[in-house]
Design a protein around this motif. Sequence first.
Motif, mmCIF file in Angstrom:
data_model
loop_
_atom_site.group_PDB
_atom_site.id
_atom_site.type_symbol
_atom_site.label_atom_id
_atom_site.label_comp_id
_atom_site.label_asym_id
_atom_site.label_seq_id
_atom_site.Cartn_x
_atom_site.Cartn_y
_atom_site.Cartn_z
ATOM 1 N N GLY A 52 0.783 -1.237 0.000
ATOM 2 C CA GLY A 52 0.000 0.000 0.000
ATOM 3 C C GLY A 52 0.811 1.280 0.000
ATOM 4 N N GLN A 53 2.099 1.197 -0.331
ATOM 5 C CA GLN A 53 2.911 2.436 -0.354
ATOM 6 C C GLN A 53 2.835 3.118 -1.727
ATOM 7 N N LYS A 54 3.455 4.275 -1.821
ATOM 8 C CA LYS A 54 3.437 5.015 -3.102
ATOM 9 C C LYS A 54 4.488 4.443 -4.059
ATOM 10 N N PHE A 55 4.118 4.304 -5.280
ATOM 11 C CA PHE A 55 5.001 3.845 -6.364
ATOM 12 C C PHE A 55 6.115 4.868 -6.583
ATOM 13 N N MET A 56 7.379 4.374 -6.751
ATOM 14 C CA MET A 56 8.503 5.289 -6.984
ATOM 15 C C MET A 56 8.882 5.243 -8.467
ATOM 16 N N PRO A 57 8.341 6.168 -9.274
ATOM 17 C CA PRO A 57 8.549 6.090 -10.726
ATOM 18 C C PRO A 57 10.020 6.136 -11.144
ATOM 19 N N GLU A 58 10.857 6.728 -10.304
ATOM 20 C CA GLU A 58 12.271 6.839 -10.701
ATOM 21 C C GLU A 58 12.930 5.456 -10.787
ATOM 22 N N MET A 59 12.250 4.435 -10.243
ATOM 23 C CA MET A 59 12.820 3.081 -10.321
ATOM 24 C C MET A 59 12.707 2.499 -11.727
ATOM 25 N N MET A 60 11.923 3.158 -12.577
ATOM 26 C CA MET A 60 11.734 2.604 -13.922
ATOM 27 C C MET A 60 13.038 2.651 -14.729
ATOM 28 N N ASP A 61 13.949 3.535 -14.350
ATOM 29 C CA ASP A 61 15.249 3.563 -15.051
ATOM 30 C C ASP A 61 15.970 2.229 -14.875
ATOM 31 N N LYS A 62 15.818 1.643 -13.666
ATOM 32 C CA LYS A 62 16.477 0.341 -13.434
ATOM 33 C C LYS A 62 15.847 -0.722 -14.340
ATOM 34 N N VAL A 63 14.497 -0.666 -14.472
ATOM 35 C CA VAL A 63 13.808 -1.661 -15.312
ATOM 36 C C VAL A 63 14.266 -1.509 -16.761
ATOM 37 N N ARG A 64 14.363 -0.249 -17.212
ATOM 38 C CA ARG A 64 14.805 -0.003 -18.601
ATOM 39 C C ARG A 64 16.221 -0.519 -18.820
ATOM 40 N N SER A 65 17.111 -0.262 -17.861
ATOM 41 C CA SER A 65 18.506 -0.731 -18.004
ATOM 42 C C SER A 65 18.529 -2.252 -18.099
ATOM 43 N N LEU A 66 17.763 -2.906 -17.227
ATOM 44 C CA LEU A 66 17.745 -4.376 -17.226
ATOM 45 C C LEU A 66 17.159 -4.897 -18.545
ATOM 46 N N ARG A 67 16.052 -4.298 -19.010
ATOM 47 C CA ARG A 67 15.402 -4.791 -20.235
ATOM 48 C C ARG A 67 16.354 -4.615 -21.436
ATOM 49 N N ASN A 68 17.042 -3.478 -21.469
ATOM 50 C CA ASN A 68 17.963 -3.240 -22.596
ATOM 51 C C ASN A 68 19.119 -4.236 -22.574
ATOM 52 N N ARG A 69 19.557 -4.557 -21.355
ATOM 53 C CA ARG A 69 20.742 -5.416 -21.240
ATOM 54 C C ARG A 69 20.374 -6.893 -21.386
ATOM 55 N N TYR A 70 19.177 -7.260 -20.900
ATOM 56 C CA TYR A 70 18.778 -8.682 -20.908
ATOM 57 C C TYR A 70 17.377 -8.794 -21.527
ATOM 58 N N PRO A 71 17.257 -8.842 -22.838
ATOM 59 C CA PRO A 71 15.930 -8.787 -23.491
ATOM 60 C C PRO A 71 14.947 -9.858 -23.019
ATOM 61 N N SER A 72 15.448 -11.046 -22.665
ATOM 62 C CA SER A 72 14.448 -12.076 -22.323
ATOM 63 C C SER A 72 14.415 -12.386 -20.821
ATOM 64 N N LEU A 73 15.047 -11.534 -20.018
ATOM 65 C CA LEU A 73 15.030 -11.779 -18.555
ATOM 66 C C LEU A 73 13.642 -11.489 -17.994
ATOM 67 N N ASP A 74 13.206 -12.287 -17.037
ATOM 68 C CA ASP A 74 11.984 -11.947 -16.291
ATOM 69 C C ASP A 74 12.312 -10.791 -15.355
ATOM 70 N N ILE A 75 11.588 -9.689 -15.511
ATOM 71 C CA ILE A 75 11.789 -8.538 -14.629
ATOM 72 C C ILE A 75 10.480 -8.300 -13.890
ATOM 73 N N GLU A 76 10.556 -8.429 -12.590
ATOM 74 C CA GLU A 76 9.342 -8.298 -11.759
ATOM 75 C C GLU A 76 9.385 -6.968 -11.026
ATOM 76 N N VAL A 77 8.261 -6.261 -11.020
ATOM 77 C CA VAL A 77 8.205 -5.045 -10.203
ATOM 78 C C VAL A 77 7.165 -5.250 -9.117
ATOM 79 N N SER A 78 7.384 -4.606 -8.008
ATOM 80 C CA SER A 78 6.498 -4.842 -6.880
ATOM 81 C C SER A 78 6.082 -3.516 -6.273
ATOM 82 N N PRO A 79 5.373 -2.741 -7.067
ATOM 83 C CA PRO A 79 4.974 -1.408 -6.615
ATOM 84 C C PRO A 79 3.585 -1.472 -6.020
ATOM 85 N N SER A 80 3.153 -0.375 -5.494
ATOM 86 C CA SER A 80 1.719 -0.340 -5.200
ATOM 87 C C SER A 80 1.146 0.278 -6.461
#
Length: 250
Positions: free
Chosen positions: A150-178
């Motif tokens: 129930g906490q607030k989503f931290m949009p600045e974390m999306m940079d980490k997701v983008r870096s991971l997706r660019n580096r590992y195209p088929s990796l499972d990337i899970e986010v756990s935001p509210s």
Amino acid sequence: GVTAKIAPSMLSSDFANLASEAERMLNCGADWLHMDIMDGHFVPNLTIGAPVIESLRKHTKAYLDCHLMVTNPLDYVEPLGKAGASGFTFHVEISKDNWQELVQRIKSKGMRPGVALKPGTSVEEVYPLVEGANPVEMVLVMTVEPGFGGQKFMPEMMDKVRSLRNRYPSLDIEVSPSLISFCNFSWALWDGIAGIGLGEVCTKVDGGLGPSTIAEAASAGANCIVAGSSVFGAPEPAHVISLMRKSVED
Ligand code: DX5
Ligand code: ZN
């Protein structure tokens, strides 16, 4: 390519009725059940352990996506493997020197290894665990401080997701935001506009309404979506789950 996995976090469920809550979520279309295991030391909250996973396993064949917010994950590999856990995601912030042994042990117990990183941890910290000889198979990018739903989503974390997706195209990337924490948001409004997809759905950001977090997470490249309060708080969890899946797969 990657497929969408929608994983309701059971932290937001009625723990006194865990089996029926699990079944309810699966009937609403959940792919995985996200089980937040907290030791009251790594995070200031204490939830469940192997005995509860063992009991739940007697009632469902679903993928139990365990998120270990614990200081000594190695201690839980054996008990959770025996209990029937499916995924075992530990935190990169614990001692990094023995992570190879940890991943090896997790795999030897038939579980899928994952690594999670807190908001304050830089994404580079997990690269060695994805590229190593004994790699993890999923990265969980925390978009809230671990410990509570129930906490607030931290949009600045999306940079980490983008870096991971660019580096590992088929990796499972899970986010756990509210993902969608409704505060001053009327469900009537949601039902009214849900048909036009999540992109247009406003959510609470610092009390106001801002762009949908799920669309942001999905467009950054996340494919495994954990959500607790937004699913359990919804009158129609199936509606939220299918809109999340649509947002990831579109
Ligand atoms: C937080 C947990 C998350 C949390 C998600 O420590 O790891 O899985 O339960 O719940 P919401 O969606 O309510 O933030
Ligand atoms: Zn979690």
